[in-house]
Design a protein around this motif. Sequence first.
Motif, mmCIF file in Angstrom:
data_model
loop_
_atom_site.group_PDB
_atom_site.id
_atom_site.type_symbol
_atom_site.label_atom_id
_atom_site.label_comp_id
_atom_site.label_asym_id
_atom_site.label_seq_id
_atom_site.Cartn_x
_atom_site.Cartn_y
_atom_site.Cartn_z
ATOM 1 N N HIS A 26 0.855 -1.184 0.000
ATOM 2 C CA HIS A 26 0.000 0.000 0.000
ATOM 3 C C HIS A 26 0.896 1.241 0.000
ATOM 4 N N GLU A 88 -11.314 3.875 3.545
ATOM 5 C CA GLU A 88 -9.973 3.664 2.990
ATOM 6 C C GLU A 88 -9.955 4.008 1.500
ATOM 7 N N GLN A 90 -9.214 3.653 -2.451
ATOM 8 C CA GLN A 90 -9.191 2.508 -3.346
ATOM 9 C C GLN A 90 -7.759 2.224 -3.803
ATOM 10 N N PHE A 91 -7.518 0.966 -4.171
ATOM 11 C CA PHE A 91 -6.267 0.543 -4.809
ATOM 12 C C PHE A 91 -5.034 0.901 -3.978
ATOM 13 N N SER A 96 -4.948 6.093 -8.941
ATOM 14 C CA SER A 96 -6.048 5.314 -9.518
ATOM 15 C C SER A 96 -5.928 5.207 -11.029
ATOM 16 N N ARG A 118 -16.810 5.919 -2.999
ATOM 17 C CA ARG A 118 -15.448 5.377 -2.992
ATOM 18 C C ARG A 118 -14.448 6.511 -3.187
ATOM 19 N N PHE A 120 -10.934 7.842 -4.441
ATOM 20 C CA PHE A 120 -9.878 7.576 -5.412
ATOM 21 C C PHE A 120 -8.791 8.638 -5.265
ATOM 22 N N ILE A 139 -12.144 2.870 -13.665
ATOM 23 C CA ILE A 139 -12.563 2.206 -12.434
ATOM 24 C C ILE A 139 -12.774 0.714 -12.684
ATOM 25 N N ASP A 143 -10.596 -2.233 -10.970
ATOM 26 C CA ASP A 143 -11.289 -3.244 -10.164
ATOM 27 C C ASP A 143 -10.974 -4.656 -10.667
ATOM 28 N N TRP A 146 -7.019 -5.327 -9.720
ATOM 29 C CA TRP A 146 -6.564 -5.108 -8.355
ATOM 30 C C TRP A 146 -6.432 -6.382 -7.526
ATOM 31 N N ARG A 150 -3.016 -6.746 -5.450
ATOM 32 C CA ARG A 150 -3.221 -6.160 -4.121
ATOM 33 C C ARG A 150 -2.080 -6.473 -3.162
#
Length: 232
Positions: A26, A88, A90-91, A96, A118, A120, A139, A143, A146, A150
Amino acid sequence: MAMMRALFALAAAAAALVLGGCGTTHATVHTSRGEDLMLLGYDPVGYFREGKPVRGKHTIPATYEGRTYYFASDDDRQAFLASPAKYEPQFGGFCSNGAAYRVKLGSDPTQFEIRDGRLFIFGDILGHEFWLLDERDNIAHADQVWPRMREQGWREATLEGWIFRVPWYKTGRALRDEWRAKHPGQAEIAYDTGGFLDNMVLKYPGWRAREGHDEPALGVPGEPDDPARAKP
């Protein structure tokens, strides 16, 4: 393809030794308090409540799955603890626009959008503007890819994304051409991304925003590089 994947795995392992690791999963920065801090200390709840980036305080932290966030108020902290997944980014907090191409690079918490509840985040104004060219597809594509990336370190994921390009991959030049066509007569967006060496070897995601590369430095609240500490 299996052979290519095996060769990539070996190359990624060798690169990790040279580059100093595969990178975090992350977009975190390590603080002097031993935290793996997200969003350079910006409050994840603030985007939803205030509609803008809100600076958190290092004295009001919360940690979720090893990731620490700072909050502007205890109310925001409690809201996050009640529903972390709601707030939190995204990604993993990475750009993004990059995530849509299976790339984990860049994180500037002042560049953001909220869509369908969401959050971003983008690496810089360029990534933000390019994402807006086709946000629905971006997006959907992010998705799609990811789940695989991740738990990959950001260096490993990015190298793989560059080598095994997604079918919808677009070069920076192609995206610039699309942006120009959509914004005729507007001035070009001038932004120095810092180059390959800094972004893949010497630095970490978010370094440009934190250190003030081609923009005002954000720093991290409570750290020596926090610009607010220099104010009288």
